[in-house]
Design an enzyme around this catalytic site. Structure first.
Site, short mmCIF file in Angstrom:
data_model
loop_
_atom_site.label_atom_id
_atom_site.label_comp_id
_atom_site.label_asym_id
_atom_site.label_seq_id
_atom_site.Cartn_x
_atom_site.Cartn_y
_atom_site.Cartn_z
N ARG A 3 34.52 40.75 40.37
CA ARG A 3 35.56 40.40 41.34
C ARG A 3 36.86 41.15 41.06
O ARG A 3 37.94 40.57 41.08
CB ARG A 3 35.81 38.90 41.34
CG ARG A 3 34.62 38.11 41.80
CD ARG A 3 34.95 36.66 41.94
NE ARG A 3 33.76 35.90 42.34
CZ ARG A 3 33.71 34.59 42.34
NH1 ARG A 3 34.76 33.88 41.98
NH2 ARG A 3 32.60 33.97 42.70
N CYS A 4 36.74 42.42 40.83
CA CYS A 4 37.87 43.27 40.45
C CYS A 4 38.03 44.36 41.51
O CYS A 4 37.05 44.76 42.14
CB CYS A 4 37.58 43.87 39.07
SG CYS A 4 38.77 45.09 38.49
N GLY A 5 39.21 44.88 41.67
CA GLY A 5 39.41 46.01 42.56
C GLY A 5 38.62 47.23 42.15
O GLY A 5 38.32 48.10 42.97
#
Length: 166
Positions: A40-42
């Site tokens: 759930r990271c850019g």
């Protein structure tokens, strides 16, 4: 020899994402790109680039090893099954994934104690700064290059470094 005194990552044992015990000695003789990952990271789309490296270079004795970590704004909250499902379904990940671990701090895994001693191209060693930091490890299990998180897997500095070790 204790794990914190390990001379190479091949001395490290840790569980796979599925919970099975594993030794990184299984990768002796292979070039490895060790990466701390998060779903759930850019930077999560880097999974696609990592899989592309796996597809391109694995026949030549290379593998990506993914180490999920939830230390950066809790961007890897899932359990093992959720992480595996996400990686497989969204990015087609086939490279080995290991159980969640800490890459920094008081509970830093011994693997990352070894990896983080190595400096990046700017000469800076120390703690992993974010998700998707990459460590290129030679066939002998010793770190030879460190790439910070924003260096994408397909960057020519990464691919040429991999090719120089194969």
């Amino acid at each position: 020899m204790s794990q914190t005194q390990a001379r190479s990552i091949h001395d490290i044992e840790l569980p796979t994402l599925g919970g099975q015990p594993a030794s990184l000695s299984a990768y002796a003789g292979k070039v490895v790109l060790a990466v701390n990952t998060a779903s759930r990271c850019g930077l999560t789309p880097q999974y696609g680039g990592l899989q592309a490296l796996q597809d391109r270079y694995s026949p030549q004795g290379f593998t990506v090893l993914g180490f999920p970590c939830n230390q950066f704004f809790r961007q890897e909250p899932g359990n093992a099954e959720e992480i595996q499902s996400f990686c497989s379904n969204k990015y087609g990940v086939t490279f080995p994934l290991f159980a969640k671990l800490d890459v920094k701090g008081a509970k830093q895994h011994p693997l990352y104690a070894i990896l983080s001693e190595f400096a990046d191209d700017a000469g800076k060693a120390g703690n992993v700064t974010w998700n998707f930091e990459k460590f290129l490890v030679g066939k002998d299990g010793r770190v030879v290059r460190r790439f910070r998180p924003k260096v994408v897997p397909g960057d020519p500095i990464v691919t040429s470094a991999i090719e120089s070790l194969l």
